[in-house]
Each structure stands twice: as C-alpha cells, then as structure tokens.
Design a protein around this motif. Sequence first.
Motif, PDB file in Angstrom:
ATOM      1  N   SER A  61      40.208 -19.252  23.162  1.00  0.00           N
ATOM      2  CA  SER A  61      39.907 -17.916  23.979  1.00  0.00           C
ATOM      3  C   SER A  61      38.201 -17.861  24.876  1.00  0.00           C
ATOM      4  O   SER A  61      37.810 -17.472  25.906  1.00  0.00           O
ATOM      5  N   ILE A  62      36.827 -18.477  23.823  1.00  0.00           N
ATOM      6  CA  ILE A  62      36.051 -19.345  25.186  1.00  0.00           C
ATOM      7  C   ILE A  62      36.665 -20.644  25.449  1.00  0.00           C
ATOM      8  O   ILE A  62      36.320 -20.167  27.022  1.00  0.00           O
ATOM      9  N   GLY A  63      37.321 -21.928  25.534  1.00  0.00           N
ATOM     10  CA  GLY A  63      37.463 -22.452  26.355  1.00  0.00           C
ATOM     11  C   GLY A  63      38.110 -21.697  28.267  1.00  0.00           C
ATOM     12  O   GLY A  63      37.938 -22.335  28.696  1.00  0.00           O
ATOM     13  N   ILE A  64      38.869 -20.936  28.087  1.00  0.00           N
ATOM     14  CA  ILE A  64      38.967 -20.604  29.193  1.00  0.00           C
ATOM     15  C   ILE A  64      38.443 -19.875  29.488  1.00  0.00           C
ATOM     16  O   ILE A  64      38.350 -20.137  31.532  1.00  0.00           O
ATOM     17  N   LEU A  74      27.244 -10.667  28.937  1.00  0.00           N
ATOM     18  CA  LEU A  74      27.326 -10.074  27.475  1.00  0.00           C
ATOM     19  C   LEU A  74      28.332 -11.033  26.563  1.00  0.00           C
ATOM     20  O   LEU A  74      28.476 -10.773  25.357  1.00  0.00           O
ATOM     21  N   ALA A  75      29.162 -12.037  27.499  1.00  0.00           N
ATOM     22  CA  ALA A  75      29.579 -12.692  26.419  1.00  0.00           C
ATOM     23  C   ALA A  75      28.560 -13.433  25.659  1.00  0.00           C
ATOM     24  O   ALA A  75      29.127 -13.922  24.173  1.00  0.00           O
ATOM     25  N   ILE A 135      37.741 -13.881  19.248  1.00  0.00           N
ATOM     26  CA  ILE A 135      39.271 -13.452  19.950  1.00  0.00           C
ATOM     27  C   ILE A 135      39.172 -12.092  20.464  1.00  0.00           C
ATOM     28  O   ILE A 135      39.366 -12.007  21.400  1.00  0.00           O
ATOM     29  N   VAL A 136      38.878 -10.834  19.754  1.00  0.00           N
ATOM     30  CA  VAL A 136      38.897 -10.065  20.749  1.00  0.00           C
ATOM     31  C   VAL A 136      37.888  -9.448  21.440  1.00  0.00           C
ATOM     32  O   VAL A 136      38.582  -8.837  22.910  1.00  0.00           O
ATOM     33  N   TYR A 137      37.084  -9.409  21.546  1.00  0.00           N
ATOM     34  CA  TYR A 137      36.115  -8.847  22.120  1.00  0.00           C
ATOM     35  C   TYR A 137      35.881 -10.119  23.230  1.00  0.00           C
ATOM     36  O   TYR A 137      36.031  -9.602  24.598  1.00  0.00           O
ATOM     37  N   THR A 138      35.624 -11.077  23.194  1.00  0.00           N
ATOM     38  CA  THR A 138      35.310 -12.236  23.799  1.00  0.00           C
ATOM     39  C   THR A 138      36.346 -12.778  24.656  1.00  0.00           C
ATOM     40  O   THR A 138      36.402 -12.764  25.882  1.00  0.00           O
ATOM     41  N   GLY A 139      37.404 -13.161  24.099  1.00  0.00           N
ATOM     42  CA  GLY A 139      38.449 -13.685  24.209  1.00  0.00           C
ATOM     43  C   GLY A 139      39.541 -12.337  25.188  1.00  0.00           C
ATOM     44  O   GLY A 139      39.693 -13.380  26.482  1.00  0.00           O
ATOM     45  N   ALA A 140      39.825 -11.347  25.119  1.00  0.00           N
ATOM     46  CA  ALA A 140      40.431 -10.647  25.292  1.00  0.00           C
ATOM     47  C   ALA A 140      39.997  -9.782  26.224  1.00  0.00           C
ATOM     48  O   ALA A 140      40.097  -9.229  27.472  1.00  0.00           O
ATOM     49  N   ILE A 141      39.273  -8.348  25.945  1.00  0.00           N
ATOM     50  CA  ILE A 141      38.606  -7.510  26.363  1.00  0.00           C
ATOM     51  C   ILE A 141      37.340  -7.557  27.390  1.00  0.00           C
ATOM     52  O   ILE A 141      37.654  -7.795  28.895  1.00  0.00           O
ATOM     53  N   LEU A 142      36.438  -9.056  27.577  1.00  0.00           N
ATOM     54  CA  LEU A 142      35.833  -9.210  28.269  1.00  0.00           C
ATOM     55  C   LEU A 142      36.250 -10.208  29.576  1.00  0.00           C
ATOM     56  O   LEU A 142      35.552 -10.053  30.663  1.00  0.00           O
ATOM     57  N   MET A 143      37.538 -11.138  28.906  1.00  0.00           N
ATOM     58  CA  MET A 143      37.814 -11.615  30.067  1.00  0.00           C
ATOM     59  C   MET A 143      38.264 -10.597  30.794  1.00  0.00           C
ATOM     60  O   MET A 143      38.881 -10.974  31.973  1.00  0.00           O
ATOM     61  N   LEU A 144      39.476  -9.888  30.274  1.00  0.00           N
ATOM     62  CA  LEU A 144      39.705  -8.282  31.329  1.00  0.00           C
ATOM     63  C   LEU A 144      38.994  -7.892  32.421  1.00  0.00           C
ATOM     64  O   LEU A 144      39.137  -7.976  33.709  1.00  0.00           O
ATOM     65  N   LEU A 174      36.469  -9.575  33.371  1.00  0.00           N
ATOM     66  CA  LEU A 174      36.903 -11.145  34.128  1.00  0.00           C
ATOM     67  C   LEU A 174      37.287 -11.282  35.727  1.00  0.00           C
ATOM     68  O   LEU A 174      37.402 -11.123  36.503  1.00  0.00           O
ATOM     69  N   PHE A 175      38.938 -10.745  34.689  1.00  0.00           N
ATOM     70  CA  PHE A 175      40.217 -10.351  35.939  1.00  0.00           C
ATOM     71  C   PHE A 175      39.468  -9.910  37.266  1.00  0.00           C
ATOM     72  O   PHE A 175      39.624  -9.761  38.502  1.00  0.00           O
ATOM     73  N   VAL A 176      39.119  -8.298  36.389  1.00  0.00           N
ATOM     74  CA  VAL A 176      38.703  -7.420  37.742  1.00  0.00           C
ATOM     75  C   VAL A 176      37.724  -7.738  38.294  1.00  0.00           C
ATOM     76  O   VAL A 176      37.720  -7.680  39.950  1.00  0.00           O
ATOM     77  N   LEU A 177      36.603  -8.338  38.084  1.00  0.00           N
ATOM     78  CA  LEU A 177      35.658  -8.590  38.371  1.00  0.00           C
ATOM     79  C   LEU A 177      35.493  -9.675  39.630  1.00  0.00           C
ATOM     80  O   LEU A 177      35.255  -9.598  40.814  1.00  0.00           O
ATOM     81  N   MET A 178      35.861 -10.936  38.889  1.00  0.00           N
ATOM     82  CA  MET A 178      36.400 -11.828  40.195  1.00  0.00           C
ATOM     83  C   MET A 178      37.079 -11.052  41.596  1.00  0.00           C
ATOM     84  O   MET A 178      36.973 -12.009  42.429  1.00  0.00           O
ATOM     85  N   LEU A 179      37.981 -10.311  41.547  1.00  0.00           N
ATOM     86  CA  LEU A 179      38.487  -9.857  42.714  1.00  0.00           C
ATOM     87  C   LEU A 179      37.440  -8.909  43.592  1.00  0.00           C
ATOM     88  O   LEU A 179      37.629  -8.966  44.511  1.00  0.00           O
ATOM     89  N   VAL A 180      36.315  -9.459  43.043  1.00  0.00           N
ATOM     90  CA  VAL A 180      35.727  -8.724  43.828  1.00  0.00           C
ATOM     91  C   VAL A 180      34.843  -9.809  44.886  1.00  0.00           C
ATOM     92  O   VAL A 180      33.962  -9.375  45.566  1.00  0.00           O
ATOM     93  N   GLY A 181      34.936 -10.653  44.273  1.00  0.00           N
ATOM     94  CA  GLY A 181      33.815 -11.748  45.740  1.00  0.00           C
ATOM     95  C   GLY A 181      32.901 -12.147  45.120  1.00  0.00           C
ATOM     96  O   GLY A 181      31.804 -11.826  44.131  1.00  0.00           O
ATOM     97  N   VAL A 182      32.128 -13.575  45.067  1.00  0.00           N
ATOM     98  CA  VAL A 182      30.992 -14.650  44.908  1.00  0.00           C
ATOM     99  C   VAL A 182      30.205 -13.584  45.831  1.00  0.00           C
ATOM    100  O   VAL A 182      28.935 -13.579  44.609  1.00  0.00           O
TER     101      VAL A 182
END
Lengths: 430, 251
Positions: free
Chosen positions: A139-142, B31-32, B56-65, B67-75
């Motif tokens: 999951s870090i690799g992603i 934060l990651a 798995i939970v914090y870095t892999g799922a929650i923070l990824m979510l 990021l998912f939203v933040l990325m839509l904001v643009g560079v």
Amino acid sequence: MIALVTEDLSAFGKDPWWLIIGKVVAIFLVLVLLTLFNIWFERRVVARMQHRIGPNVHGPFGLLQSLADGVKLALKEDIIPKAADVVVFVLAPVIAAIPAFLTFSVIPFGPEVTVFGHRTPLQLTDMPMAVLFVMAIASIGIYGIVLGGWASGSTYSLLGGLRSSAQMISYEVAMGLSLVAVFLYAGSMSTSTIVAAQDKMWFGVVLMPSFVIYVISMVGETNRAPFDLPEAEGELVGGFHTEYSSLKFALFFLAEYINMATVSGLATTLFLGGWRAPFGIAQVWAGANEGWWPVLWFFGKLLCFIFFFVWLRGTLPRLRYDQFMAFGWKVLIPISLVWILLVATMRVAVNEGTFDSFFNGPVLPVIAGVAIVACVALAFWPAKGSAAAAQVVAPPSAPRPGAFPTPQLPGEGAVRGAAAPLVFGEEATR
Amino acid sequence: MIAFWCLAPIMVVAALGILVVRKAVHAALLLAVVMISLAVLYASLEAPFLFAVQIIVYTGAILMLFLFVLMLVGVDASDSLTETIKGHRIAALIVGALFGLTIGLAAGQVGYGTATGLATANKAGNVPALADLLFSDWVLAFETTSALLITAAVGAMVLAHRERLEPKAGQRELAARRVREYAETGRHLGPLPAPGVYARHNAVDTPALLPDGTPSELSLNRTLVGRHDDQAPPKDVKAIERLVSDSKGEA
C-alpha cells in the motif's frame, strides 16, 4: 482435514551479520535478474502468441535484450516538465521501487539449509503478521504511482494516478479478504507457518474460491492487462508515467515487474504450497523437500504465475473502467465475504467435532443437493440486463411496428450526398 | 530507544511541516511520513500487528482517500490565505497557545517508568493475544465501534444517493437514438472525421479535406477552433499550404 500448525519462528533472528547481508544481496540480485528475465520472457511468449519471433539477437536466445534496453534507457535524456512539482516528481519513482524490493524479505524460498556451517532458513525474516506486512508495504508502493501522476502536472498523468489509486484501494480489499480464509486454515499469518501448514494439501485446492479471487485481484493490484487502466495507452497515452523518462521511468518499470514477481511469490506461498514439491514428487523421492531443491520448486511455481500474467496480456482486451470497478466491488468483495463466512463456520465445526457424526448422517447429501440445485437455478436465472434490453421501445417514427428504424431512402435514389468524382490536377485545387 | 530518538525528530519536523507547507498534497505526504514513523515505533515496541494495521488502514486507505480528493485540486493550487471568519486567526493563536501550555504541563507531569507485563501480554503471540482481548473483554466496545462505522458508511451512501428518473441509456439505446437522429435531422451516424494531419504540417488544428477538396469543419476539435478565435479556419488546400509556409517562415 488440515490440522492447525503451531507457529514457531524461533529459527529467525539468529543469523550472523554476514549471513544477513548475504541474504539481502541475494534477494536484491534475484529480483533484478528476475526482472530482466521476465521482460525477455514476456516479449518472447507474447511474440509466440502473435506468431512472431521476439527478441532473439543479443545473447543466447536474445536473453541479453532487456539488459541492452535497460542500459539504453539509463542513458536517455532525463526530462522534468516545467509544470512538474520537482521534489515529488523525483521522489515518486523511488517510493514505487523501494517497497517492491522490501516485500520479498518475508517470502520463504526454501526450508532450513546449511550455509558455511550455519543452519538457516532460506528466508530473510519472518514475523507473526508477515502477510499483513506485505499488504502494508504494497500500500505504500501505491503512493509512488499516485504521486508520480499528480506531480507530473499533466492531465493524462493525473487521470492515470487517480485511476490507479481507486483501483488499488478497491482490489486491495478483495485481496485482503481472500487472504483471511488462508489465515483461518493455517492458524497463522507468518509465511513460513503457512507453508508448513500445506504439507498435506495445498490451500489453492482446499480454498479454491479464495485462490481465484486472489489471482484476479493480484492482476488488478499490479496494474497488468487486462486491468492496466492506469496506463491505458489508448486513452491516457502512458497514464501516470507519461511524463517520465530515463532512469525514473526505468524505476517505475522495475517496480511493476518486481511487483509481479512479489504477488506471484505470495500466491505461491499462500496457495500452492510455497517451496514444497508438487504432488507426487515428494512421494517417490524423499529428498525433494530438503536442502536446496525447494528453491527450484518455488521458482518453477513463480514462473508459472508469470506465464499466466503474460498469457492474460496476450489474450484479453482491456476492461472498461466502470465495469472494472463494478466487478471489484459488486462481485469479488461480496463473494469473498460469503466465502469467509462459510470457511469460518466450517473451521469452527471441525474444531468442535461437529462433523464426526455429520459425515455418517443424511445431512451432508441434503446440503450438497441443495447447493447443486441452487447452482443450477443461478445458471439458468434470466439476467436482469437481457430482460431490460428486450423491452426497448420502438421509436414512434418507425415505419413498421417492431422494425428497426432505418432512414427512408430519398426519392432520387441512394446516391444523395455522394461526392463528385475526384479529379487530380489543376481543377482540384482551384 | 534508538528507534525513538531516530524517529522522533523526523516526526516532529514532518508534523511542523504539515503546518508550514503551502500545497495540500505536500502536507498529506508529510502526514504519511508521521504515520509510517509511528508504525515503526509500534513495531519497535513489540506490537507488530498494530504496525501492519497502522500502515494498511491509515497510510494505505485513509490517507490515500485524502490524496484522491486533493489530487483533483491540481498541481498549481495552493491554500487561500484570506480570513473568512473575522478574527479567527487571533482566536486560533490564543487557543493554540493554551493547548500547547496544557500539553506541556501534562507532559511535564508524566514519569517514565519501564513497561511491565509485556511478556505476559504477548505470551500467546501478539496476534492471538490481541484477538483474545478484542473478542472477550472488549467485544461490546468492538461491536459498537463496528456498528458506528457501518452506520456512518450507510449514512454517507444515503446522502450521496440519487434516484434515477429514467433508465440508463445502454449501448443499444444509444445506437438506436443515433439512427433515429439520422432519420430525423440527417446527422451523420458514424464518428466525426479525423483532423487532416499532413506529413509537412502535423498540427491537429488542420482540417481534413473532403473528397471534393473542400475542408471539413467537422474534423476540427471545437476547443482548438475556439483557441484561434481571431483567425478563421483555412478554406481550401491553397489556404492550408499558405498557412504552413507562413508558420515555417516564422520558425
């Protein structure tokens, strides 16, 4: 039935320093060489599937082709786009590549062997939650892919990064659920114990649905065809690595191939008995599971998975994005949940001894009969989509009721709209 | 202890960085870093399960979510620094200082003894011991938490749900509609013609030529045409060639 194996990790953590360094270097070398080999292997196999020959010039059978490609890639110009976020742009390929190497530290290549007088397991380390460790590192690799897509400052890259993050989150859920059944049966999350629990029967046979779900989700997790939506070249140019070149691109490429090897290695360990010899060999040859031979079985199984990856790529077209996500959330995850429930129930029943009288009574045939009837009913159940499609309403302008609405031919015949004949020369450009 | 003294400075710097950096994605990345360092600390405190779950939970799922939203904001986007609520900067400073004071006072009172009972707690193995606790003594809290989470998830779905007023148009319906449109308005059935990209002029804003030699306006992307509002698209081959030779002369 498979009995629970007691977890014994006392063999780990006792290696002298030189042996640890040796193992680390060996794993690194194996992964890099495996990547070079896999690229060549993929190109040769895909070529054969498409009636071509594939790379066959450099070295024996063209084996050095990927080495030459790698050197060429490293010598190319390294471009950083103007719109890129430089720090994240440089960091992303590194974040993608390092976890790819890390995960192999818990994959067992073989049993205990003697190296220069030291008894040591053919595995860098093991932990009580080694498989969860693999999931965590993956999951870090992603992040590498997602950040690379964002930092490039390009729309294609951003879309690729978004797709990959959604895809990997969704398929990681299905993958994690498929592993739960293995944990329940092995009674442990450490890789060496899981291999030890499969000495009678592979989990790939006992837990067939889990195995199938794992194999599907591992293809989704590694972004390989037919699930290679983050880099769908028809829609997104190169996806998240559109703007990458030279060594940074090489790192992404390396990470993808090592991830392929990692998920294959994990599948081998969890479902195909790990380093244990395939059925029949250990029965006729007692030494098949001792010494260095298991390394051969392990890599043989791993290469079978790699071949499967290549086979998929050579035969299947890419899925549409919404279909792909619907498949993950609406098919794989519910099936996994139901299956885990069944496995847990079975496990408890076996542990409590419910089945001792069960197999003699009439209950088992009854359940089997109900299951078969349910399967047959499901197979012949009319699909919802076909019923809806049958009700497509004919447009009111249809000439005959029920006929497909074809446009009416004009009075002067079918040639309306045809272009004037082409004349080459002066007139055409006047 | 070595792990703590290595990771603590990294965590503090990263945590301060979250407050300072301008771009939201950089803050998420820092934060990651904090979360992964925390996970490594768990591992060094002999809580391997918590280590894996934290990542798995914090870095892999929650923070990824996130990021998912933040990325839509643009560079290029960075936070706006205008005050939306009057005086909230001063209020935030005061409350922050008070919070810091409280934390400082509280941390000053803590005595650091050595941890006891770890060996007994982990006797049956970290994972089984944890499972034993979760599903015996704390089963009520565990189930309540899961019920709460499920309620939240269902609530989110209910809030985001939208009733479809008419059935979704599938491939078949879309094709039928296209044919109907052709019958009614004469609109072309197939896809639009590709732009005329020539060997000596490879720009996609060059129109394609119809068989009779006239340029097809349909072959041009409407966005590209809008970009050159001041100049009309070329009318024939001569005009295109003039355009090409002009742009060559400029280059």
